[in-house]
Design a protein around this motif. Sequence first.
Motif, PDB file in Angstrom:
ATOM      1  N   VAL A 139      -7.893   4.106   0.139  1.00  0.00           N
ATOM      2  CA  VAL A 139      -8.976   3.489   1.021  1.00  0.00           C
ATOM      3  C   VAL A 139      -8.842   2.737   1.730  1.00  0.00           C
ATOM      4  CG1 VAL A 139     -10.320   5.189   2.352  1.00  0.00           C
ATOM      5  CG2 VAL A 139      -9.377   6.549   1.210  1.00  0.00           C
ATOM      6  N   LEU A 140      -9.897   2.445   0.627  1.00  0.00           N
ATOM      7  CA  LEU A 140     -10.412   1.175   1.055  1.00  0.00           C
ATOM      8  C   LEU A 140      -9.318  -0.085   1.075  1.00  0.00           C
ATOM      9  CD1 LEU A 140     -13.337   0.906  -1.348  1.00  0.00           C
ATOM     10  CD2 LEU A 140     -13.823   1.113   0.907  1.00  0.00           C
ATOM     11  N   PHE A 141      -8.747  -0.192  -0.174  1.00  0.00           N
ATOM     12  CA  PHE A 141      -7.483  -1.229   0.141  1.00  0.00           C
ATOM     13  C   PHE A 141      -6.834  -0.951   1.633  1.00  0.00           C
ATOM     14  CE2 PHE A 141      -4.789  -4.264  -1.294  1.00  0.00           C
ATOM     15  CZ  PHE A 141      -5.234  -4.957  -1.664  1.00  0.00           C
ATOM     16  N   VAL A 142      -6.423   0.173   1.546  1.00  0.00           N
ATOM     17  CA  VAL A 142      -5.367   0.653   2.679  1.00  0.00           C
ATOM     18  C   VAL A 142      -6.375   0.104   4.245  1.00  0.00           C
ATOM     19  CG1 VAL A 142      -4.271   2.601   4.655  1.00  0.00           C
ATOM     20  CG2 VAL A 142      -4.034   1.915   2.254  1.00  0.00           C
ATOM     21  N   LEU A 143      -7.695  -0.030   4.098  1.00  0.00           N
ATOM     22  CA  LEU A 143      -7.807   0.045   5.535  1.00  0.00           C
ATOM     23  C   LEU A 143      -8.509  -1.888   5.384  1.00  0.00           C
ATOM     24  CD1 LEU A 143     -11.521   2.162   5.515  1.00  0.00           C
ATOM     25  CD2 LEU A 143      -9.206   1.885   7.326  1.00  0.00           C
ATOM     26  N   LEU A 144      -8.154  -2.734   4.529  1.00  0.00           N
ATOM     27  CA  LEU A 144      -7.797  -3.500   4.341  1.00  0.00           C
ATOM     28  C   LEU A 144      -7.160  -4.259   5.212  1.00  0.00           C
ATOM     29  CD1 LEU A 144      -9.564  -6.793   2.819  1.00  0.00           C
ATOM     30  CD2 LEU A 144      -8.195  -5.814   1.485  1.00  0.00           C
ATOM     31  N   VAL A 145      -5.327  -3.672   4.128  1.00  0.00           N
ATOM     32  CA  VAL A 145      -4.415  -4.432   4.693  1.00  0.00           C
ATOM     33  C   VAL A 145      -4.418  -4.138   6.492  1.00  0.00           C
ATOM     34  CG1 VAL A 145      -2.232  -3.485   5.213  1.00  0.00           C
ATOM     35  CG2 VAL A 145      -3.412  -3.609   2.436  1.00  0.00           C
ATOM     36  N   ILE A 146      -4.403  -2.923   6.562  1.00  0.00           N
ATOM     37  CA  ILE A 146      -4.785  -2.542   8.313  1.00  0.00           C
ATOM     38  C   ILE A 146      -4.506  -3.752   8.894  1.00  0.00           C
ATOM     39  CG2 ILE A 146      -5.504  -0.668  10.179  1.00  0.00           C
ATOM     40  CD1 ILE A 146      -4.905   1.368   8.297  1.00  0.00           C
ATOM     41  N   GLN A 147      -6.117  -4.489   8.616  1.00  0.00           N
ATOM     42  CA  GLN A 147      -7.162  -4.896   8.920  1.00  0.00           C
ATOM     43  C   GLN A 147      -6.271  -6.197   8.990  1.00  0.00           C
ATOM     44  OE1 GLN A 147     -10.990  -5.960   8.114  1.00  0.00           O
ATOM     45  NE2 GLN A 147     -11.927  -7.243   9.408  1.00  0.00           N
ATOM     46  N   ALA A 148      -6.097  -6.286   7.945  1.00  0.00           N
ATOM     47  CA  ALA A 148      -5.057  -8.219   7.487  1.00  0.00           C
ATOM     48  C   ALA A 148      -4.098  -8.015   8.650  1.00  0.00           C
ATOM     49  CB  ALA A 148      -4.737  -8.153   6.074  1.00  0.00           C
ATOM     50  N   LEU A 149      -2.862  -7.054   8.456  1.00  0.00           N
ATOM     51  CA  LEU A 149      -1.828  -6.893   9.984  1.00  0.00           C
ATOM     52  C   LEU A 149      -2.027  -7.240  11.101  1.00  0.00           C
ATOM     53  CD1 LEU A 149      -0.062  -4.133   8.131  1.00  0.00           C
ATOM     54  CD2 LEU A 149       0.509  -6.470   7.716  1.00  0.00           C
ATOM     55  N   THR A 150      -2.984  -7.398  11.434  1.00  0.00           N
ATOM     56  CA  THR A 150      -4.339  -7.179  12.995  1.00  0.00           C
ATOM     57  C   THR A 150      -3.907  -8.636  13.410  1.00  0.00           C
ATOM     58  OG1 THR A 150      -5.925  -7.002  12.222  1.00  0.00           O
ATOM     59  CG2 THR A 150      -4.893  -4.732  12.773  1.00  0.00           C
ATOM     60  N   LEU A 151      -4.131  -9.710  11.872  1.00  0.00           N
ATOM     61  CA  LEU A 151      -4.504 -10.952  11.865  1.00  0.00           C
ATOM     62  C   LEU A 151      -3.645 -12.286  13.572  1.00  0.00           C
ATOM     63  CD1 LEU A 151      -7.018 -11.400   8.666  1.00  0.00           C
ATOM     64  CD2 LEU A 151      -7.291 -11.151  11.361  1.00  0.00           C
ATOM     65  N   ASP A 152      -3.811 -12.542  13.620  1.00  0.00           N
ATOM     66  CA  ASP A 152      -3.005 -13.958  14.234  1.00  0.00           C
ATOM     67  C   ASP A 152      -2.601 -14.771  12.508  1.00  0.00           C
ATOM     68  OD1 ASP A 152      -3.397 -13.060  16.408  1.00  0.00           O
ATOM     69  OD2 ASP A 152      -4.613 -15.274  16.886  1.00  0.00           O
ATOM     70  N   GLY A 153      -0.723 -14.343  12.783  1.00  0.00           N
ATOM     71  CA  GLY A 153      -0.579 -15.722  11.783  1.00  0.00           C
ATOM     72  C   GLY A 153       0.225 -14.649  10.723  1.00  0.00           C
ATOM     73  N   ALA A 154      -0.486 -13.034  10.860  1.00  0.00           N
ATOM     74  CA  ALA A 154      -0.091 -12.288   9.029  1.00  0.00           C
ATOM     75  C   ALA A 154       1.730 -12.126   8.945  1.00  0.00           C
ATOM     76  CB  ALA A 154      -0.601 -11.022  10.085  1.00  0.00           C
ATOM     77  N   ALA A 155       1.899 -12.474  10.387  1.00  0.00           N
ATOM     78  CA  ALA A 155       3.615 -11.907   9.918  1.00  0.00           C
ATOM     79  C   ALA A 155       4.261 -13.739   9.115  1.00  0.00           C
ATOM     80  CB  ALA A 155       4.113 -11.822  11.073  1.00  0.00           C
ATOM     81  N   ALA A 156       4.150 -14.801  10.086  1.00  0.00           N
ATOM     82  CA  ALA A 156       3.744 -16.015   9.168  1.00  0.00           C
ATOM     83  C   ALA A 156       3.328 -15.653   7.318  1.00  0.00           C
ATOM     84  CB  ALA A 156       3.548 -16.978   9.802  1.00  0.00           C
ATOM     85  N   GLY A 157       3.288 -14.961   6.941  1.00  0.00           N
ATOM     86  CA  GLY A 157       2.750 -14.403   5.304  1.00  0.00           C
ATOM     87  C   GLY A 157       3.297 -13.700   5.232  1.00  0.00           C
ATOM     88  N   LEU A 158       3.801 -12.751   5.719  1.00  0.00           N
ATOM     89  CA  LEU A 158       4.920 -11.884   5.470  1.00  0.00           C
ATOM     90  C   LEU A 158       5.967 -13.022   5.403  1.00  0.00           C
ATOM     91  CD1 LEU A 158       3.462  -8.840   6.862  1.00  0.00           C
ATOM     92  CD2 LEU A 158       2.760  -8.545   4.569  1.00  0.00           C
ATOM     93  N   ASP A 159       6.606 -13.254   6.144  1.00  0.00           N
ATOM     94  CA  ASP A 159       7.835 -13.817   5.829  1.00  0.00           C
ATOM     95  C   ASP A 159       7.966 -14.386   4.758  1.00  0.00           C
ATOM     96  OD1 ASP A 159       8.770 -12.587   8.540  1.00  0.00           O
ATOM     97  OD2 ASP A 159       8.212 -14.423   9.283  1.00  0.00           O
ATOM     98  N   ALA A 160       6.864 -15.708   4.528  1.00  0.00           N
ATOM     99  CA  ALA A 160       6.601 -16.155   3.565  1.00  0.00           C
ATOM    100  C   ALA A 160       6.283 -15.197   1.802  1.00  0.00           C
ATOM    101  CB  ALA A 160       5.221 -17.160   3.405  1.00  0.00           C
ATOM    102  N   LEU A 161       6.195 -14.476   1.788  1.00  0.00           N
ATOM    103  CA  LEU A 161       6.156 -13.704   0.685  1.00  0.00           C
ATOM    104  C   LEU A 161       7.806 -12.538   0.619  1.00  0.00           C
ATOM    105  CD1 LEU A 161       4.608 -12.137  -1.707  1.00  0.00           C
ATOM    106  CD2 LEU A 161       3.475 -10.493  -0.253  1.00  0.00           C
ATOM    107  N   PHE A 162       8.107 -12.446   2.068  1.00  0.00           N
ATOM    108  CA  PHE A 162       9.239 -11.398   1.554  1.00  0.00           C
ATOM    109  C   PHE A 162      10.567 -12.144   1.794  1.00  0.00           C
ATOM    110  CE2 PHE A 162       5.586  -8.014   2.225  1.00  0.00           C
ATOM    111  CZ  PHE A 162       5.618  -7.497   0.926  1.00  0.00           C
TER     112      PHE A 162
END
Length: 539
Positions: A187-210
């Motif tokens: 539960v805690l980590f899902v909430l963390l991920v949801i909050q992280a995905l709303t941040l500016d630049g999150a898409a750039a981070g996911l692009d770099a990873l995947f």
Amino acid sequence: MGQQPREQWGTRAGFLMAAIGSAIGLGNIWRFPYIAYDNGGGAFLIPYLIALLTAGIPLLILEYSIGHRYRSSAPLAYRRISRPAEAIGWWQVAICFVIAIYYAVIVAWGVRYTWFSVGQQWGNDPDAFFFNDFLQVSAEPGMVSGFVSGVAWPLIAVWAVVLVVLALGVRKGIEKATKIFIPLLVVLFVLLVIQALTLDGAAAGLDALFTPDWSAMLDGGVWIAAYGQIFFSLSIGFAIMVTYASYLRRKANLTGSALVAGFANSSFELLAGIGVFAALGFMATAAGTSVDEVATSGIGLAFVAFPQIISTLPLGGALFGVLFFASLVIAGITSLISIVQVIISAVQDRTGMGRVQTVLLVGGATALASILLFPTPEGLYILDAFDHFINQYGIALAGLVMVLVFGWVLRKLPLFEKHASSISSVRLDWWWKIALGGLTPVLLGFMMWDSLRAELTSNYEGYPESFLLVAGWGIAIGAIVFGIVVACIPWKRADAIARHDAERAAAVPDGTAPVELEDPSRITASGATVPNSDQEGNR
């Protein structure tokens, strides 16, 4: 007064929660994301999945089968297979002791940083705060020269929680704790991920990873990294799963449980990758740099990079910090409980002492060693050396030796295949024996050779040779020596158990019927057998 029969998990779900809790640890959160990013991004998931299916899950099934068949701690279980193999079990117990004493202090850091997140007490320079103000790290490695109270008191609190859970037993302590901790962690980590995905630049981070780098699939180092990550993240190779499986009921779905635990662990690693790189993408965007400039792993990611991210957040920084560090603490505690349980179980089988007495004496001694060594100015250096050498030349080497001895020397894989298949929903086949008998030892052997080659070329992290001889090679070699020495000490209880096993095996010499092995909890320290109790009818 007779001893109680061996403890059992209350439910299969309880065992699975404990096994998953052991597997999901600090490495899932701070190691996997960077390993994936650095080894082909999205393309890394292919060798990673292959490694899970050809090494991770087969090794889990092997450890489950050994623990379940022999219903005892690793040293006694291995001794029942072949007396000389007992040394491997005590070697793994020593490995668990070393890991436990330093792993606990990282959890203690997480406890403090959960609180620091509320007021962002690391200020404008999280790097200097962590190393200088919080840990008070000395200028160079060496032996203990002082005491850091700000690290000591949360470490004492962590050990208090772990020892209380262990003292309550398998069903009332470990099972109940993990049934609370694991859902809470998710539960805690899902909430963390949801909050992280709303941040500016999150898409750039996911692009770099995947974003896949398919050329990486031709790099043997990428495949070795995938197998190494699976091996280290599943809690295999140092007797945890042998111990946990020994508390299962007679009818247990071993292969199904291994599949669930393996894929649950990998799913959490993937979730961690999403959360971590979404946050790193935000950090890179805010700093006007690329993700490559901020991507890191380990202690630097958790206690330097993430505080920087938290301080930069325009809104909700305190919540983000509490979610992240609380997740680290919970993941760490469930893993620490499983590590110390290996030691407790082995000493119980060896001496016949009760659980509470063993936890107080052995668990207390483990906690004391942790408290004396690591809340010190030299603690970080000692931790770094312990972690590197006991992982490379403890866990990995012990896993390699175990597979070689049981697979190649004693040729016991068909026995364990038959045992697992007879009680499981998914039957094993030739692929399991090929994976364990061929692929896994070859890859582990290559990993060992490659690591040793690098080790002998230059001192790890440039540390002084005298320091590494004590805190590095001394610890790794000392664990092996400990295993051999303890295995050579006469053990009346083990001899009595072996005698009972031999008598029962002689009753079915053709191997057509299962052999009901003696429960070690019914053998006293003098070697006498405690009469069967009514409680054993529940097995």
